[in-house]
Scaffold this motif. Structure first.
Motif, PDB file in Angstrom:
ATOM      1  N   GLN A  79       0.723  -1.111   0.039  1.00 61.46           N
ATOM      2  CA  GLN A  79      -0.034   0.019  -0.148  1.00 61.46           C
ATOM      3  C   GLN A  79       0.956   1.072   0.113  1.00 61.46           C
ATOM      4  N   MET A  80       0.339   2.201  -0.796  1.00 65.86           N
ATOM      5  CA  MET A  80       1.121   3.476  -0.615  1.00 65.86           C
ATOM      6  C   MET A  80       0.086   4.555  -0.378  1.00 65.86           C
ATOM      7  N   ARG A  81       0.345   5.420   0.572  1.00 63.97           N
ATOM      8  CA  ARG A  81      -0.139   6.499   0.696  1.00 63.97           C
ATOM      9  C   ARG A  81      -0.091   7.763  -0.039  1.00 63.97           C
ATOM     10  N   VAL A  82      -0.786   8.446  -0.902  1.00 62.57           N
ATOM     11  CA  VAL A  82      -0.391   9.343  -2.231  1.00 62.57           C
ATOM     12  C   VAL A  82      -1.291  10.724  -1.937  1.00 62.57           C
ATOM     13  N   LYS A  83      -0.518  11.687  -2.372  1.00 63.52           N
ATOM     14  CA  LYS A  83      -1.431  12.742  -2.508  1.00 63.52           C
ATOM     15  C   LYS A  83      -2.524  12.849  -3.378  1.00 63.52           C
ATOM     16  N   ALA A  84      -3.577  13.187  -2.884  1.00 66.77           N
ATOM     17  CA  ALA A  84      -4.894  13.252  -3.916  1.00 66.77           C
ATOM     18  C   ALA A  84      -4.449  14.228  -5.117  1.00 66.77           C
ATOM     19  N   VAL A  85      -4.655  13.677  -6.270  1.00 69.34           N
ATOM     20  CA  VAL A  85      -4.281  14.467  -7.720  1.00 69.34           C
ATOM     21  C   VAL A  85      -5.370  14.309  -8.753  1.00 69.34           C
ATOM     22  N   THR A  86      -5.850  15.034  -9.499  1.00 62.23           N
ATOM     23  CA  THR A  86      -6.595  14.708 -10.612  1.00 62.23           C
ATOM     24  C   THR A  86      -5.733  14.369 -11.798  1.00 62.23           C
ATOM     25  N   ILE A  87      -5.941  13.070 -12.211  1.00 64.33           N
ATOM     26  CA  ILE A  87      -4.989  12.492 -13.138  1.00 64.33           C
ATOM     27  C   ILE A  87      -5.160  12.904 -14.317  1.00 64.33           C
TER      28      ILE A  87
END
Ligand code: UDP
Length: 248
Positions: A79-87
């Motif tokens: 699992q990776m915590r990631v910054k929310a982005v609009t792809i």
């Protein structure tokens, strides 16, 4: 497992979950494997953990070199915590050596070293079969502004160069790779998605046989066997390289 977290989206290789913080998402890497626009489906043992670990290391290496990525940390190995982005719905492909669709579409011979890295844009759209886009099509389709395309092209070439150098330290040639970028809440462009043997072509420098040297998803696409061993070997070599000092 991801407890009672709410699923935001399930893709072919990852599930994205919402977290308590709207700025942060949790990406859960799956063992599922697909190819040829999901016409070929299967599973690669332990792929989720391996790809998450490889991607995380590569994102950290790039971050140390000043590239802004969505990576935060790893709550568990897959699992990776990631910054929310609009792809941005664009697959940015950088190629150093001719392979795959470049050979099929141009007749260039597999393994031909390109005079300089080639950056290409494909539309992320399964129904249309991810078509190759021109720069003008990107504008007409309003997928990105001219400034964003310039930034992405520059970043893609920089990332390719850094990863080429890194993989050389692992005895691996980076043939080509696919990158995805996203916009954060401040409209900043961040490198997102993953960088793994699913999304790169990686050839073992110690082998010359065109099938034996393959350490990436082409083993699955072309039924070359020993997929798990190849992915595991990439991870083994990648984690052995110590993280470089942060540039200030
Ligand atoms: N790639 C990817 N996702 C895609 C298409 C391509 O990660 O949907 C990667 C692929 O693994 C390779 C590079 O992008 O490392 C270039 O792929 P190519 O255009 O040659 O397509 P292919 O023939 O592999 O479908």
């Amino acid at each position: 497992m991801s407890g009672n977290l709410q699923k935001l989206y399930e893709g072919k290789a990852k599930i994205l979950y919402i977290t308590d913080n709207p700025e942060i998402l949790l990406a859960d890497f799956k063992d599922d494997a697909t190819a040829f626009n999901a016409q070929k489906k299967g599973s690669i043992i332990d792929k989720g953990r391996i790809n998450c670990s490889i991607s995380s290391k590569l994102f950290q290496i790039l971050a140390n070199k000043g590239i802004k990525t969505h990576f935060i940390d790893n709550p568990t190995p897959n699992q990776m915590r990631v910054k929310a982005v609009t792809i941005l719905p664009i697959e940015v492909i950088v190629r150093n050596i001719a392979a795959g669709s470049l050979c099929q579409q141009t007749g260039l011979e597999l393994g031909k070293v390109l005079l300089k890295p080639l950056v290409e844009f494909y539309y992320k759209n399964d129904q249309l079969g991810d078509p190759l886009l021109t720069r003008d099509r990107l504008y007409v389709m309003q997928l990105a502004t001219a400034e964003q395309v310039d930034t992405i092209t520059h970043l893609a070439l920089q990332i390719n160069k850094l990863l080429q150098e890194f993989f050389q330290q692992c005895g691996i040639t980076l043939v080509d790779l696919k990158l995805e970028f996203g916009l954060d809440s401040q409209q900043q462009i961040l490198l997102a998605d993953e960088i793994s043997p699913d999304t790169c072509r990686l050839w073992d420098n110690a082998k010359t046989d065109p099938n034996q040297r393959v350490m990436d998803k082409d083993r699955f696409r072309k039924d070359l066997g020993n997929i798990e061993d190849a992915y595991q070997e990439v991870l083994h070599r990648v984690i052995q390289v110590t993280l470089p000092q942060k540039n200030n």
